[in-house]
Design a protein around this motif. Structure first.
Motif, short mmCIF file in Angstrom:
data_model
loop_
_atom_site.label_atom_id
_atom_site.label_comp_id
_atom_site.label_asym_id
_atom_site.label_seq_id
_atom_site.Cartn_x
_atom_site.Cartn_y
_atom_site.Cartn_z
N PRO A 17 -66.19 31.77 20.69
CA PRO A 17 -65.69 30.44 20.32
C PRO A 17 -64.53 29.99 21.20
O PRO A 17 -63.84 30.79 21.82
CB PRO A 17 -65.22 30.65 18.87
CG PRO A 17 -64.85 32.10 18.81
CD PRO A 17 -65.81 32.81 19.73
N SER A 18 -64.33 28.68 21.24
CA SER A 18 -63.16 28.08 21.86
C SER A 18 -62.22 27.62 20.75
O SER A 18 -62.66 27.31 19.64
CB SER A 18 -63.55 26.89 22.74
OG SER A 18 -64.38 27.30 23.80
N ALA A 19 -60.93 27.56 21.05
CA ALA A 19 -59.96 27.18 20.01
C ALA A 19 -58.78 26.46 20.63
O ALA A 19 -58.47 26.64 21.81
CB ALA A 19 -59.48 28.42 19.25
N ALA A 20 -58.13 25.63 19.82
CA ALA A 20 -56.95 24.89 20.27
C ALA A 20 -56.04 24.66 19.08
O ALA A 20 -56.50 24.32 17.98
CB ALA A 20 -57.35 23.55 20.89
N TRP A 21 -54.73 24.85 19.29
CA TRP A 21 -53.75 24.57 18.26
C TRP A 21 -53.41 23.07 18.23
O TRP A 21 -53.33 22.44 19.27
CB TRP A 21 -52.45 25.34 18.51
CG TRP A 21 -52.49 26.80 18.18
CD1 TRP A 21 -52.45 27.83 19.06
CD2 TRP A 21 -52.52 27.39 16.87
NE1 TRP A 21 -52.47 29.03 18.39
CE2 TRP A 21 -52.51 28.79 17.04
CE3 TRP A 21 -52.57 26.86 15.58
CZ2 TRP A 21 -52.55 29.68 15.96
CZ3 TRP A 21 -52.60 27.74 14.50
CH2 TRP A 21 -52.60 29.13 14.70
N GLN A 52 -52.46 24.10 12.40
CA GLN A 52 -53.90 23.90 12.34
C GLN A 52 -54.53 24.40 13.64
O GLN A 52 -54.00 24.14 14.73
CB GLN A 52 -54.24 22.42 12.14
CG GLN A 52 -53.73 21.83 10.84
CD GLN A 52 -54.08 20.35 10.71
OE1 GLN A 52 -54.65 19.75 11.60
NE2 GLN A 52 -53.71 19.77 9.58
N LEU A 53 -55.66 25.10 13.51
CA LEU A 53 -56.37 25.63 14.65
C LEU A 53 -57.81 25.12 14.62
O LEU A 53 -58.54 25.40 13.67
CB LEU A 53 -56.36 27.16 14.64
CG LEU A 53 -57.03 27.85 15.84
CD1 LEU A 53 -56.13 27.73 17.08
CD2 LEU A 53 -57.31 29.31 15.53
N ALA A 54 -58.21 24.34 15.62
CA ALA A 54 -59.59 23.88 15.73
C ALA A 54 -60.40 24.94 16.47
O ALA A 54 -59.97 25.45 17.50
CB ALA A 54 -59.66 22.55 16.48
N VAL A 55 -61.56 25.28 15.94
CA VAL A 55 -62.41 26.32 16.52
C VAL A 55 -63.83 25.78 16.60
O VAL A 55 -64.35 25.21 15.64
CB VAL A 55 -62.40 27.60 15.66
CG1 VAL A 55 -63.30 28.67 16.27
CG2 VAL A 55 -60.99 28.13 15.50
N THR A 56 -64.47 25.95 17.76
CA THR A 56 -65.85 25.52 17.93
C THR A 56 -66.66 26.60 18.63
O THR A 56 -66.15 27.30 19.51
CB THR A 56 -65.94 24.20 18.72
OG1 THR A 56 -67.31 23.79 18.82
CG2 THR A 56 -65.36 24.35 20.11
N ASP A 57 -67.93 26.74 18.23
CA ASP A 57 -68.81 27.71 18.87
C ASP A 57 -70.09 27.05 19.40
O ASP A 57 -71.04 27.73 19.74
CB ASP A 57 -69.19 28.83 17.89
CG ASP A 57 -69.95 28.32 16.67
OD1 ASP A 57 -70.24 27.10 16.60
OD2 ASP A 57 -70.27 29.14 15.79
#
Length: 236
Positions: free
Chosen positions: A70-74, A80-85
């Motif tokens: 996954p990729s992630a960004a604060w 809050q941490l956005a996570v996408t796969d």
């Protein structure tokens, strides 16, 4: 340099991502597509959450790891941490993890970033009918989406504000793109820095904004430092 805290992790970690303002750290699980979150307080690290902790382990192929990591960004201000796969996009908060709707799945590995004001989520590639050559912009308050140019390898904000840097990678060459941060959609300027091959890490600006560095590529563990805004290399 000094050690501030130590913790015993249940799984080996590949890399870490620190929150830009808060004492929060996200770490990528090396065995499965999962991200674990720690908080630093009073000289101690404690795990406070995870995304994908029950995922199946990676198989022996490097392709599986690339597709499923996954990729992630604060968020620039909030915890809050956005996570996408590629299939799902979620947001971790202290209260729990919720799915972000309105983002079509993609068959490609996808990158994610917050806008500097935290109101917009940028995801690339767009997926769906837009495919590989576009990115998607999601307004988190309204759910409205827009299409922008393709980018990858993260988005970094110039220390003085007003400018963003990201990349558009290809096997033959990589463009370091610069965009104004005033609009919801990334709009690259006409001038770009051209690098050989692909596989670089996200650019890093010096605190005063007078230089930026680009590390590594798919073939070499390199380090290139450039004057800014002239983009003239002075070290390698």
């Amino acid at each position: 340099m000094e050690t501030l805290a130590q913790i015993r992790s249940e799984a080996p970690l590949e890399r870490l991502l620190c929150h830009p303002r808060l004492p929060l750290i996200a770490g990528w699980d090396a065995e499965r597509p999962a991200i674990r979150i720690w908080e630093y307080a009073i000289g101690q690290l404690r795990e406070i959450g995870a995304v994908g902790a029950d995922s199946a382990v990676y198989d022996a192929t490097g392709y599986d790891r690339f597709e499923r990591t996954p990729s992630a960004a604060w968020h620039p201000e909030k915890p809050q941490l956005a996570v996408t796969d590629g299939d799902h996009t979620v947001c971790w908060t202290r209260a729990g993890t919720f799915r972000i709707e309105g983002v079509p799945p993609t068959e490609y590995h996808r990158d994610v970033a917050f806008s500097p004001d935290g109101r917009t989520l940028w995801l690339s590639p767009a997926g769906g009918e837009e495919g590989w050559e576009s990115s998607i912009t999601l307004d988190l308050a309204s759910g409205a989406t827009a299409i922008g140019p393709r980018w990858d390898t993260g988005v970094v904000t110039y220390p003085g504000g007003g400018l963003l840097a990201t990349m558009q990678s290809d096997q033959g060459a990589t463009l370091v793109l610069f965009s104004r941060d005033t609009g919801p959609v990334l709009r690259p300027m006409r001038r770009a820095l051209v690098l050989d091959c692909d596989g670089y890490e996200t650019p890093i600006f010096s605190p005063d904004g007078r230089q930026f560095a680009v590390r590594g590529n798919a073939y070499d563990n390199s380090l290139e430092v450039f004057d800014f805004p002239r983009c003239a290399a002075f070290s390698a």
